[in-house]
Scaffold this active site. Structure first.
Site, short mmCIF file in Angstrom:
data_model
loop_
_atom_site.label_atom_id
_atom_site.label_comp_id
_atom_site.label_asym_id
_atom_site.label_seq_id
_atom_site.Cartn_x
_atom_site.Cartn_y
_atom_site.Cartn_z
N LYS A 92 33.26 -35.54 -77.96
CA LYS A 92 32.91 -34.15 -78.31
C LYS A 92 33.97 -33.53 -79.23
CE LYS A 92 32.77 -32.90 -73.91
NZ LYS A 92 32.99 -34.20 -73.22
N ARG A 168 28.43 -26.41 -68.26
CA ARG A 168 28.45 -27.68 -67.53
C ARG A 168 27.71 -27.59 -66.20
NH1 ARG A 168 33.53 -31.34 -68.94
NH2 ARG A 168 34.22 -30.12 -70.69
N ARG A 203 43.43 -42.36 -75.26
CA ARG A 203 43.49 -41.12 -76.05
C ARG A 203 44.92 -40.57 -76.10
NH1 ARG A 203 39.51 -36.40 -74.74
NH2 ARG A 203 40.05 -36.99 -72.63
N ARG A 232 47.00 -36.33 -72.02
CA ARG A 232 46.55 -35.26 -71.12
C ARG A 232 46.78 -35.64 -69.66
NH1 ARG A 232 40.63 -33.46 -73.02
NH2 ARG A 232 40.25 -33.71 -70.81
N ARG A 243 35.78 -37.28 -62.94
CA ARG A 243 35.15 -36.38 -63.94
C ARG A 243 33.74 -36.86 -64.27
NH1 ARG A 243 39.95 -36.83 -68.06
NH2 ARG A 243 38.48 -36.05 -69.61
#
Ligand code: AP5
Length: 310
Positions: A92, A168, A203, A232, A243
């Site tokens: 995203k 969400r 990431r 993160r 998640r």
């Protein structure tokens, strides 16, 4: 329609009368499009029966102008309103960077807003972090207001918005529906679960430029950038599984609200290919929107002609 709409019109010389040498080329907002007798009197040079001639002239001129009106100025369409959704690490944020660069939309990421709140150390930030660490949704009373306020700010209203990671849940979607906030398109990135885990673990983020990297798929351009990349706090394999469960629990309810607006994209492809698909869809939406806006200008002109002729 945008307030920037303007009209350009040139009545034929016959409409101006034999003594006239004026040529009209006004650019006026539609709301200002009205005529006064004094403006037409000024084209008379003989000074006779000024008022009567002016009135007759005004009537013929009005209808001639209305009939010969051509819309030459660009009709600025309403800005785009886009939602982008998908599982954690489906790409995203990466697609938002590309969309923002091409379309100039204001990128509003629920996750980024929450991380900023966490970083500022407020009570809300502390509560948000507790939930984020467990891979759960942050409670609505924190998220909903935050996103609503950001969406309603002038830059997002003027340039259009790109809402990432919100809504969400059904309750979050309903909160926007209650405000009549609805996107033009709901982009859904579809990525296989194995790829998602690999993407999360690899990431990295650049705190200086805020650019998103991946050690394998989008490596940093040089050593200097590589040395400052961060990870993160929720980017571990264990947390991304939580998640993902949260995502699966809620996604269908959200999709049910936007079912007529969903554009599903295969997000497993390289990011450039994913963007090509999204870009095509956004261009079509923009085209459709400008078509609708031009149509309303023409309709507006038709009513103007009718009212001037009567
Ligand atoms: P959030 O920050 O929104 O996280 P997320 O939804 O889990 O999504 P990510 O940001 O992890 O991934 P992404 O899809 O943006 O992927 P990216 O482009 O970075 O939310 C975090 C948390 O905040 C949530 O868990 C929740 O607790 C809370 N929260 C957020 N919104 C909320 C809400 N509305 N309500 C309540 N709570 C909320 O890409 C990932 C990696 O893959 C990158 O390394 C990238 O380089 C790479 N990559 C991207 N595209 C490709 C590609 N096509 N091919 C190969 N690699 C690619």
């Amino acid at each position: 329609m945008s307030l920037l709409t303007s009209l350009s019109y040139s009545p034929p010389p016959s409409a101006l009368g034999p003594s006239s040498s004026s040529s009209f080329n006004h650019h006026k907002p539609i709301s200002d499009l009205h005529y006064s007798s004094s403006s037409y009197s000024s084209v008379r040079t003989d000074g006779r029966s000024r008022r009567r001639l002016s009135t007759r002239f005004r009537r013929s001129h009005h209808s001639a102008v209305a009939r010969s009106t051509t819309i030459t100025a660009a009709v600025k369409p309403e800005p785009l309103k886009i939602m982008i959704s998908g599982a954690p690490a489906s790409g995203k944020g990466t697609q938002c960077e590309l969309i923002k660069e091409k379309y100039g939309l204001v990128h509003i990421s629920a996750g980024d807003l929450l991380r900023a709140e966490v970083a500022s150390g407020t009570e809300n930030g502390k509560r948000a972090k507790e939930n984020m660490e467990k891979g759960m949704l942050v409670p609505d009373e924190i998220v909903v207001m935050m996103v609503k306020e950001r969406l309603l700010q002038p830059d997002a209203q003027e340039n259009g918005w790109l809402l990432d990671g919100y809504p969400r849940s059904l309750s979050q979607a309903k909160a926007l529906e209650d405000l009549h906030i609805r996107p033009d398109l709901f982009i859904l990135l579809d990525v296989s679960e194995d790829a998602l885990i690999e993407r999360v673990v690899g990431r990295r983020l650049d705190p200086v430029t805020e650019k998103i990297y991946h050690l394998k798929y989008s490596p940093p351009e040089n050593e200097e950038i590589a040395s400052r990349l961060t990870q993160r706090f929720d980017d571990t394999e264990e947390k991304v599984k939580l998640r993902l469960q949260t995502h699966h629990r809620n996604v269908e309810a959200v999709l049910s609200v936007y079912k007529d607006l969903i554009f599903k994209v295969d997000g497993n492809a390289p990011k450039e290919n994913v963007f090509t698909e999204i870009d095509g869809a956004l261009s079509s939406v923009l085209e459709q929107k400008s078509g609708t806006d031009s149509a309303s200008v023409v309709t507006g002109m038709a009513s103007l002609e009718t009212s001037l002729d009567s």
